[in-house]
Design a protein around this motif. Structure first.
Motif, PDB file in Angstrom:
ATOM      1  N   ASN A 483       0.866  -1.181   0.000  1.00  0.00           N
ATOM      2  CA  ASN A 483       0.000   0.000   0.000  1.00  0.00           C
ATOM      3  C   ASN A 483       0.901   1.229   0.000  1.00  0.00           C
ATOM      4  OD1 ASN A 483      -1.777   2.072   0.387  1.00  0.00           O
ATOM      5  ND2 ASN A 483      -3.069   0.909   1.794  1.00  0.00           N
ATOM      6  N   THR A 485       0.356   4.215  -0.411  1.00  0.00           N
ATOM      7  CA  THR A 485      -0.163   5.453   0.176  1.00  0.00           C
ATOM      8  C   THR A 485       0.716   5.933   1.320  1.00  0.00           C
ATOM      9  OG1 THR A 485      -2.373   4.691  -0.287  1.00  0.00           O
ATOM     10  CG2 THR A 485      -2.153   6.416   1.349  1.00  0.00           C
ATOM     11  N   HIS A 486       1.257   4.970   2.018  1.00  0.00           N
ATOM     12  CA  HIS A 486       1.945   5.324   3.253  1.00  0.00           C
ATOM     13  C   HIS A 486       3.419   5.680   3.045  1.00  0.00           C
ATOM     14  CE1 HIS A 486      -1.738   4.280   5.146  1.00  0.00           C
ATOM     15  NE2 HIS A 486      -1.719   3.100   4.589  1.00  0.00           N
ATOM     16  N   LEU A 536       0.690   0.844  11.696  1.00  0.00           N
ATOM     17  CA  LEU A 536      -0.492   1.299  10.960  1.00  0.00           C
ATOM     18  C   LEU A 536      -1.682   0.382  11.196  1.00  0.00           C
ATOM     19  CD1 LEU A 536       0.806   2.644   7.543  1.00  0.00           C
ATOM     20  CD2 LEU A 536      -0.175   3.914   9.437  1.00  0.00           C
ATOM     21  N   TYR A 540      -5.124   1.877  12.561  1.00  0.00           N
ATOM     22  CA  TYR A 540      -6.339   1.850  11.748  1.00  0.00           C
ATOM     23  C   TYR A 540      -7.370   0.834  12.245  1.00  0.00           C
ATOM     24  CZ  TYR A 540      -4.473   4.962   8.138  1.00  0.00           C
ATOM     25  OH  TYR A 540      -4.002   6.041   7.455  1.00  0.00           O
ATOM     26  N   CYS A 541      -7.140   0.235  13.391  1.00  0.00           N
ATOM     27  CA  CYS A 541      -8.116  -0.756  13.881  1.00  0.00           C
ATOM     28  C   CYS A 541      -9.228  -0.048  14.635  1.00  0.00           C
ATOM     29  CB  CYS A 541      -7.456  -1.794  14.779  1.00  0.00           C
ATOM     30  SG  CYS A 541      -8.673  -3.000  15.358  1.00  0.00           S
ATOM     31  N   GLY A 564     -13.026  -8.642  11.608  1.00  0.00           N
ATOM     32  CA  GLY A 564     -12.613  -9.121  10.288  1.00  0.00           C
ATOM     33  C   GLY A 564     -12.858  -8.137   9.171  1.00  0.00           C
ATOM     34  N   CYS A 565     -12.798  -6.848   9.483  1.00  0.00           N
ATOM     35  CA  CYS A 565     -13.088  -5.857   8.441  1.00  0.00           C
ATOM     36  C   CYS A 565     -12.003  -5.849   7.363  1.00  0.00           C
ATOM     37  CB  CYS A 565     -13.245  -4.452   9.034  1.00  0.00           C
ATOM     38  SG  CYS A 565     -11.725  -3.706   9.671  1.00  0.00           S
ATOM     39  N   GLY A 566     -10.780  -6.191   7.752  1.00  0.00           N
ATOM     40  CA  GLY A 566      -9.701  -6.264   6.767  1.00  0.00           C
ATOM     41  C   GLY A 566      -8.969  -4.973   6.514  1.00  0.00           C
ATOM     42  N   VAL A 567      -9.312  -3.920   7.248  1.00  0.00           N
ATOM     43  CA  VAL A 567      -8.635  -2.640   7.030  1.00  0.00           C
ATOM     44  C   VAL A 567      -7.136  -2.765   7.343  1.00  0.00           C
ATOM     45  CG1 VAL A 567      -8.443  -0.265   7.874  1.00  0.00           C
ATOM     46  CG2 VAL A 567     -10.687  -1.207   7.340  1.00  0.00           C
ATOM     47  N   GLU A 570      -5.431  -4.338   4.475  1.00  0.00           N
ATOM     48  CA  GLU A 570      -5.464  -3.438   3.329  1.00  0.00           C
ATOM     49  C   GLU A 570      -4.464  -2.293   3.514  1.00  0.00           C
ATOM     50  OE1 GLU A 570      -7.269  -3.898   0.671  1.00  0.00           O
ATOM     51  OE2 GLU A 570      -6.933  -1.998  -0.361  1.00  0.00           O
ATOM     52  N   GLU A 571      -4.387  -1.787   4.725  1.00  0.00           N
ATOM     53  CA  GLU A 571      -3.534  -0.618   4.966  1.00  0.00           C
ATOM     54  C   GLU A 571      -2.075  -0.983   5.199  1.00  0.00           C
ATOM     55  OE1 GLU A 571      -4.425   2.470   4.447  1.00  0.00           O
ATOM     56  OE2 GLU A 571      -6.386   1.659   3.891  1.00  0.00           O
ATOM     57  N   PRO A 573       1.429  -1.357   4.778  1.00  0.00           N
ATOM     58  CA  PRO A 573       2.155  -0.845   3.617  1.00  0.00           C
ATOM     59  C   PRO A 573       2.938  -1.938   2.898  1.00  0.00           C
ATOM     60  CG  PRO A 573       2.630   0.439   5.597  1.00  0.00           C
ATOM     61  CD  PRO A 573       1.905  -0.794   6.037  1.00  0.00           C
ATOM     62  N   ARG A 574       3.190  -3.064   3.598  1.00  0.00           N
ATOM     63  CA  ARG A 574       4.192  -3.981   3.075  1.00  0.00           C
ATOM     64  C   ARG A 574       3.686  -5.404   2.885  1.00  0.00           C
ATOM     65  NH1 ARG A 574       5.381  -1.246   7.244  1.00  0.00           N
ATOM     66  NH2 ARG A 574       6.907  -0.122   6.015  1.00  0.00           N
TER      67      ARG A 574
ATOM     68  N   ILE C   4       5.896   7.231   5.759  1.00  0.00           N
ATOM     69  CA  ILE C   4       5.303   8.219   6.637  1.00  0.00           C
ATOM     70  C   ILE C   4       5.050   7.508   7.961  1.00  0.00           C
ATOM     71  CG2 ILE C   4       3.448   9.885   6.856  1.00  0.00           C
ATOM     72  CD1 ILE C   4       3.070   9.352   3.721  1.00  0.00           C
ATOM     73  N   PRO C  24     -18.254  -3.582  10.851  1.00  0.00           N
ATOM     74  CA  PRO C  24     -16.856  -3.748  10.449  1.00  0.00           C
ATOM     75  C   PRO C  24     -16.434  -2.656   9.455  1.00  0.00           C
ATOM     76  CG  PRO C  24     -18.034  -5.844  10.332  1.00  0.00           C
ATOM     77  CD  PRO C  24     -19.064  -4.780  10.603  1.00  0.00           C
ATOM     78  N   GLY C  25     -15.281  -2.079   9.693  1.00  0.00           N
ATOM     79  CA  GLY C  25     -14.761  -1.062   8.780  1.00  0.00           C
ATOM     80  C   GLY C  25     -15.352   0.317   8.992  1.00  0.00           C
ATOM     81  N   LEU C  30     -13.596   4.525  14.095  1.00  0.00           N
ATOM     82  CA  LEU C  30     -12.162   4.804  14.105  1.00  0.00           C
ATOM     83  C   LEU C  30     -11.907   6.282  14.414  1.00  0.00           C
ATOM     84  CD1 LEU C  30      -9.347   3.783  13.740  1.00  0.00           C
ATOM     85  CD2 LEU C  30      -9.595   4.046  11.276  1.00  0.00           C
ATOM     86  N   ARG C  33     -12.027   6.843  18.070  1.00  0.00           N
ATOM     87  CA  ARG C  33     -10.853   6.314  18.760  1.00  0.00           C
ATOM     88  C   ARG C  33      -9.688   7.305  18.650  1.00  0.00           C
ATOM     89  NH1 ARG C  33      -6.954   2.190  16.577  1.00  0.00           N
ATOM     90  NH2 ARG C  33      -5.498   1.978  18.292  1.00  0.00           N
ATOM     91  N   ASP C 220     -15.627  -3.755   3.195  1.00  0.00           N
ATOM     92  CA  ASP C 220     -15.213  -3.168   4.473  1.00  0.00           C
ATOM     93  C   ASP C 220     -13.780  -2.639   4.476  1.00  0.00           C
ATOM     94  OD1 ASP C 220     -17.648  -4.175   5.214  1.00  0.00           O
ATOM     95  OD2 ASP C 220     -16.849  -5.834   6.408  1.00  0.00           O
ATOM     96  N   GLU C 221     -12.884  -3.396   3.876  1.00  0.00           N
ATOM     97  CA  GLU C 221     -11.467  -3.066   4.042  1.00  0.00           C
ATOM     98  C   GLU C 221     -11.068  -1.783   3.309  1.00  0.00           C
ATOM     99  OE1 GLU C 221     -12.587  -5.683   2.374  1.00  0.00           O
ATOM    100  OE2 GLU C 221     -11.528  -5.924   0.465  1.00  0.00           O
TER     101      GLU C 221
END
Lengths: 584, 409, 296
Positions: A483, A485-486, A536, A540-541, A564-567, A570-571, A573-574, C4, C24-25, C30, C33, C220-221
């Motif tokens: 990713n 973006t980071h 990250l 992002y959780c 289990g959102c998967g963010v 996804e986020e 970076p590696r 970053i 979720p997501g 967030l 938080r 979601d992700e």
């Protein structure tokens, strides 16, 4: 006041947290941390854990980075200067704003290593190891055997060790002081060098009977004739032989005009050496710049030094001219269909022309010298027949490097030497291993390799990785897994910094990176596939289900609450987190 | 200290003496003098309070909720449309058990615009969970204001004190203003245990599932029950300190009465005058004044009215489709009285939109009550004008001569 | 530096617990938080009806470790004014009083109370986490719903016909000392704005874009990715406005096409190319208008 009697149950006032809600039951996929393989690691012929040492350096843990590098590479100060760095070609950052200047960082770390005092490795094993040839393959085998606790003796035909490093690479690319200090450190480790002794000629192979195992790494030095008319003209020389003469201190007369035939590193070295001896130099190559196998930086240096590159020309014969001058006849080529190497093949056009020059240097490749091998060692298609771990049909003999038909680079030779060290160790370790011993022979070599196509890791063989590994998977990180973006743009450092002097001396041309520059390069590294603790995922959780951990994992995921959102995956970076189906 | 002040200022004085900490209000006729004087008091420093001059009544109540939730003593005042606009939050304030005190100046609801007195605005809020206390005089207004804070904080319920537009709000009367020190002793600084406090963080008013909601409603009902007795205790103490008490219900010449008027608010004073005159003429009439409408003082009213033949309720309010609200509530309260002692209840609707209720209006009520053995309908209208604009004949309906909203002659 | 690295930019403390009831997501969860991390324990929150009325936990639980007052839909800013007044009266002027409201409670039903509080310059922090519709009630349109979007009350045959209300301009018109936009996708920017807001006295307004997987209809992700796309495409510019007059951008907005953002979401699935071009046109027009404000 009776207001004090008001109870929490009388009105909606919270008494507890939401931790009673096990929201983890909502999920059908779960995040999992695991190390993947950085593409640089897989592409490194030496099998260095590049990502890991860059990460240590990023954290300003310089000495640990050096230690990690030295686990796989015996001579980083040398490879940092002369390796053609396929790692950088594989770097996922390449398309963004240039690959991480890995080899330049390696050189800085290697130079740092050169300043160390080295203690002799304790000899813990009784088997004696003989190594024939002190080029990169031999040195690597000797080094790793030494570090595994064996007494090692290296035999070298020349007066000083180093093989092609000493004979083939000019001082302005690899200063003798660096080479000498690197070799001195190997001696300090306890490796014994016997020079001026060509086994099979000065000394019979049978005299090596006292060695339990012998590694043959004698390289490829044999000139390969072009088979053209007039090739025996005294002004037509083999490039490697010319380099050996100069590298040994000779300063032959090259005349005014020199033509070098070839497009590889030897061609560049010949051209730049001849230039330093006062000649006007042209490099003639039968394909185009794109196909040149030479390291890009060396090509650039050559041009900067005033060397002319002429493409799509091939010599077809040599004519005698007066007073030692040779007439070289070229034929103009065009590029045709790709050949076996994948590059487009030169196709003759019939158009010919001549040049009169004082010296022609042939740099079109060398062959292995196979005359003086022990009779039991088999040869196949011009190389010693050895398996991936260097084993020959004759159990005592191992081989690797150019003589065993590996890719003709120092890095591949270093990798082959290391593999042979593991190959030698395998049966010995199997003999020692008992049911009580935790030291077991790995069932699969794949478990040692850095990626499906990567070289083997000595660290994994030794089971003592200082880097925390999280459920490693044998998958190379593709750009899609990152990713970006980071990351913000950060230009690659000018990793190749010419000293600015005219091409008249043999002083080292490339100044390399300062420590701070190397640090900045390390920070450019994506750390593909390996958690570097950037946090990250934690940041992002939305479910506060990721926490810092103290064990092998940098973070732990509280699956009781993770939805289990998967963010996080996804986020990341590696690409160090994957989503896996629940229950699998 | 005696002062001649209007009812609105009696409210302000009460709020000041109660050392109210947060005031939030929005102007509406006829309440404006309350907030004007409180603004002056805050500006001069006589009252150390934050006065949040909000943009609406719903924000006024919301700000009071926030202040009360954070532990402060909070007050607002409004009337009519403003109270109606607050309606949602009246539920919220009560459900969250905030001891907010509010003055409602009884005013009719539009349309058309009418700024004069009527009780429908406050009575329409009867199911919101607020204690409601109706006042007859400016002295009662001041005393009730202070007692309301004490009661509210004792039972964790909001209290609405109610006074008639103009007849009290804008009418000057002599009022004994108690000494600050004595009031301080009666009403110490509020100490809330469950409040918004970063040292002990709780969430308030979260989603309540069916498994818990009913118990909270029950607790609210129990608090109302407690408020009934707590009010008597509060008044008891007030009387000890200041020599005055009003009673949740006041019975006036009811012991031997065969006909009793039931009133609330300023009509009570007019009715008192009529009773006095008729008593002087030997008529066995009496009066019951209801001060406390919520919680409804059922037992007290049963005790006061059981055995009396006829009870005439004067309702300056209307629940359309039903009739006068006090009458309706009273009938329900008296239903369980044994039949032989159960009074006949006559419910009169009168004085809506600020129409005068004069002694002769009350005379009409008494005469009509005496004239019929039983009311023929729940709502008996008094003082309606006919189509020609002249007073309608007794028993004449506003719209149809055949449908008499009165008593058979 | 190339990566970053933001971990040190955020406070380590956690004032939110797991087990909350956000989908979720959820971008709104967030956002809370991150905001609480920066504000710290000395914060009192009031929440009008919104998704967070559920996320904060049903009685008797709470998912945040600061006091929370749940309140009626239109009352956020007014309740906060009351809390502030009470704290001030008890001599506590440091505790941050925060309204945490959705777009419905801010743009629509709560706008009057917000305007009142802003006009009085109440010393409160008002945060609107904007998921661009009434999500808690099941995705009904609000005045924060963007043009062209599907919701359950703007069906595909008659999608949202009006542009999103310009809440920042409205707040700026109140001349409040500090207003800013943010999104949890840019945590450093977000917490810097919270820090700034915390340090200012008077009414402070934070408009946080909070992507909503079920409401916007995407996987979601991709929550953070969508927020970034919105920022990069200038759909949701990152701004600070001081005293209602000094507008500035807090990051670069490269002006990527809106199409990838629009195409990524099911709520825009019915839009054809011409309509997406219209979205682009509207975004461009707003951007030009915004540039005018920033330039001044």
């Amino acid at each position: 006041m009776s207001e004090l009697r008001l109870e929490g149950k009388d009105l909606p006032v919270s008494r507890t947290t939401t931790l009673g809600n096990r929201t983890g039951s909502w999920k059908y996929i779960r995040p999992v941390y695991h190390d993947r393989v950085a593409p640089c690691n897989q592409k490194c012929p030496v099998g260095i854990d590049i990502e890991a040492y860059l990460n240590l350096l990023r954290e300003d843990r310089l000495e640990e980075a050096v230690d990690l590098l030295l686990r796989e590479n015996p001579i980083p100060a040398i490879t940092g200067r002369v390796c053609d760095h396929p790692c950088e070609t594989a770097c996922n950052r390449r398309e963004l704003d240039g690959a991480v200047a890995i080899h330049a960082v390696e050189r800085m770390l290697g130079d740092q290593a050169l300043t160390r005092r080295v203690a002799a490795s304790p000899v813990t094993q009784r088997e004696q190891i003989g190594v024939v040839g002190s080029g990169p393959a031999g040195l690597a085998c000797a080094y790793h055997r030494n570090r595994l606790g064996y007494a090692v003796t290296v035999f070298e035909a020349a007066d000083e060790p180093g093989g092609m490093l000493r004979l083939g690479i000019p001082e302005f690319r690899l200063p003798r002081a660096v080479l000498d200090r690197q070799l001195e450190q190997l001696r300090e480790l306890g490796i014994k060098f016997v020079c001026g002794t060509r086994i099979g000629k000065d000394l019979d192979w049978s005299l090596l009977a006292s060695f339990d195992v012998v590694f043959i790494g004698t390289g490829a030095h044999l000139a390969r004739p072009l088979g053209l008319a007039g090739e025996d003209h005294p002004a037509v020389r083999q490039g490697l032989e010319f380099l050996q003469e100069v590298n040994a201190g000779g300063r032959p007369d090259v005349g005014r005009k020199v033509i070098v035939i070839g497009g590889g590193n030897t061609a560049m070295d010949c051209a730049r050496t001849a230039r330093r001896l006062g000649a006007e130099v042209t490099v003639a190559y039968r394909r185009t710049r794109e196909e040149m196998p030479a390291i890009r930086e060396e090509i650039a240096d050559a041009e900067r030094e005033g060397i002319t590159l002429e493409f799509l020309v091939a010599p077809v014969g040599f004519g005698d001219d007066s007073e030692g001058v040779v007439d070289i006849v070229f034929e103009r080529m065009v590029l045709g269909e790709p050949d076996a190497s994948g590059r487009r093949a030169p196709v003759p056009t019939g158009a010919r022309f001549e040049h009169a020059v004082d010296l022609v240097l042939l740099a079109t490749g060398e062959s292995a010298s196979l005359e003086a091998l022990p009779p039991s060692v088999q040869v196949y298609r011009g190389s010693i027949a050895a398996d991936r771990l260097g084993a020959t049909a004759e159990g005592r003999y191992f081989s690797g490097g150019d003589v065993a038909g590996h890719d003709r680079t120092g890095a591949h030779a270093l990798g082959a030497g290391k593999r042979a060290a593991i190959g030698i160790d395998r049966p010995l370790r199997a003999q020692r291993a008992s049911a009580a011993s935790p030291e077991a022979v790995p069932a699969e070599l794949a478990a040692l390799s850095l990626g499906p196509q990567g070289n083997l890791s000595m660290t994994r063989w030794r089971h003592d990785d200082p880097v925390r590994r999280v459920a490693p998977v044998d998958e190379v990180v593709s750009p899609e897994l990152l990713n970006l973006t980071h990351f913000e743009p950060a230009e690659r450092h000018a990793d190749h910094k010419p000293n600015g002097a005219a091409a008249t001396t043999f002083a080292e041309v490339n100044l390399g990176l300062t420590r701070n520059e190397a640090l900045a390069e390390a920070k450019r590294c994506f750390n593909c596939g390996v958690c570097n603790g950037c946090e990250l995922c934690l940041i992002y959780c939305a479910d506060v289900a990721i926490r810092r951990a103290t064990g092998a994992y940098r973070f732990e995921i509280d699956l009781e609450y993770c939805k289990g959102c998967g963010v996080c995956a996804e986020e990341c970076p590696r690409g160090a987190i994957s989503m896996t189906r629940e229950g699998l | 200290m005696k002062k001649v002040i209007v009812g609105n200022h009696a409210v302000s004085w009460g709020v000041q003496l109660a050392r109210t900490e947060v005031i939030s209000a929005y102007p509406i006729t006829p309440q404006t003098q309350v907030v004007e004087q409180l603004s002056e008091m805050c500006a001069s420093g006589e009252l150390n309070a934050r006065f949040i001059k909000v943009e609406s009544e719903h924000s006024a109540m919301a700000a009071c909720m926030g202040a009360s939730a954070a532990g402060a003593r909070a007050f607002t005042a409004t009337s009519s449309q403003g109270l109606a606009l607050m309606h949602e939050l009246l539920h919220w304030a009560a459900g969250a058990r905030h001891p907010i005190v509010m003055a409602d100046i009884n005013r009719s609801l539009g349309p058309g615009w009418n700024i004069w007195t009527e009780q429908t605005d406050s009575l329409a809020q009867r199911d919101t969970g607020w204690v409601q206390l109706y006042c007859e005089t400016n002295q009662e207004v001041l005393d009730t204001t202070i007692m309301s804070f004490r009661l509210a904080e004792q039972v964790n319920l909001p209290v609405m004190l109610v006074l008639d537009a103009f007849y009290l709000s804008h009418t000057a009367e002599p009022v004994d203003i108690p000494d600050r020190e004595l009031v301080d002793a009666f009403l110490p600084k509020r100490q809330a245990r469950l409040k918004l406090d970063t040292a002990e963080p709780h969430s308030f008013n979260a989603l309540v599932p069916p498994a818990s909601y009913m118990e909270m409603r029950h607790a609210l009902q129990e608090a109302m029950r407690e408020a009934r007795t707590a009010f008597d205790e509060v008044e008891e103490e007030w009387e000890q300190r200041f020599g005055r008490r009003y009673g949740a219900v006041e019975a006036y010449h009811t012991d031997d009465a065969d006909l009793v008027l039931v009133t609330s608010g300023t009509v009570t004073s007019t009715a008192r005058h009529v009773i006095d005159q008729r008593r002087a003429a030997g008529e066995r009439v009496g009066l019951v004044k209801i001060k406390m409408f919520r919680p409804f003082p059922t037992e007290t009213l049963r005790a006061a009215l059981a055995g009396i033949a006829r009870v005439a309720v004067l309702d300056r309010n209307l629940s359309p489709g039903r009739g006068g609200i006090f009458a309706e509530e009273l009938r329900a309260a008296l239903y369980d009285v044994p039949a032989e002692d159960r009074p006949q209840v006559y419910g009169y609707v009168l004085g809506l939109g600020g129409r005068d209720i004069r002694p002769d209006t009350i005379d009409t009520v008494i005469e009509r009550t005496r004239a019929a053995a039983a009311p023929d309908r729940e709502d008996l209208w008094v003082g309606l004008l006919g189509d020609d604009g002249a007073p309608a004949t007794t028993g004449r309906a506003q719209t149809s001569a055949d449908s008499l909203p009165g008593v058979e002659a | 530096m190339s990566q970053i690295m933001i971990k040190d930019a955020l406070q380590q403390r956690e004032l939110m617990t797991s087990g909350h009831l956000a989908c979720p997501g959820c971008g709104g969860a967030l956002a809370m938080r991150m905001v609480l991390k920066e504000l710290g324990e000395r914060t009192i929150v009031t929440m009008p009806a919104c998704c967070w009325s559920v996320i904060a936990g049903p009685y008797p639980t709470a998912s945040v470790q600061v006091p929370v007052y749940h309140t009626a839909f239109e009352t956020g800013a007014a309740v906060a004014s009351g809390i502030r007044a009470a704290l001030d009266m008890r001599g506590d002027t440091d505790t941050t009083v925060m309204v945490w409201a959705g777009d419905g409670g801010t743009f629509d039903i709560g706008l009057q109370a917000l305007s009142g509080a802003a006009e009085r310059n109440e010393n409160i922090l008002y945060v609107c986490y904007d998921n661009e519709a009434y999500m808690n009630t099941g995705i009904q349109r609000s005045s924060a719903t963007p043009w062209g979007a599907w919701t359950t009350t703007t069906p595909v045959a008659q999608p949202q016909a009006n542009p999103k209300k310009d809440i920042m301009a409205i707040m700026a018109a109140h001349r409040i000392p500090y207003a800013a936009t943010a999104t949890p996708a840019y945590p450093t920017d977000l917490v810097a704005k919270v820090r700034r807001a915390k340090s200012v006295r008077g009414t402070r307004f934070l408009h946080i874009l909070a992507p909503c997987p079920p409401g916007w209809k995407y996987a979601d992700e991709r929550s953070m990715e969508l927020a970034r796309l919105a920022v990069r495409a200038r759909i949701f510019p990152m701004l600070e406005v001081e005293d209602g007059q000094h507008w500035r951008f807090t990051m670069d907005h490269p002006g990527d096409p809106v199409e990838p953002y629009v195409r990524a979401q099911g709520r825009f699935r019915h839009l054809d190319d011409a309509q997406i071009a219209l979205v682009q046109e509207r975004v461009d027009a707003r951007w030009t208008e915004l540039l005018g404000r920033v330039m001044n």
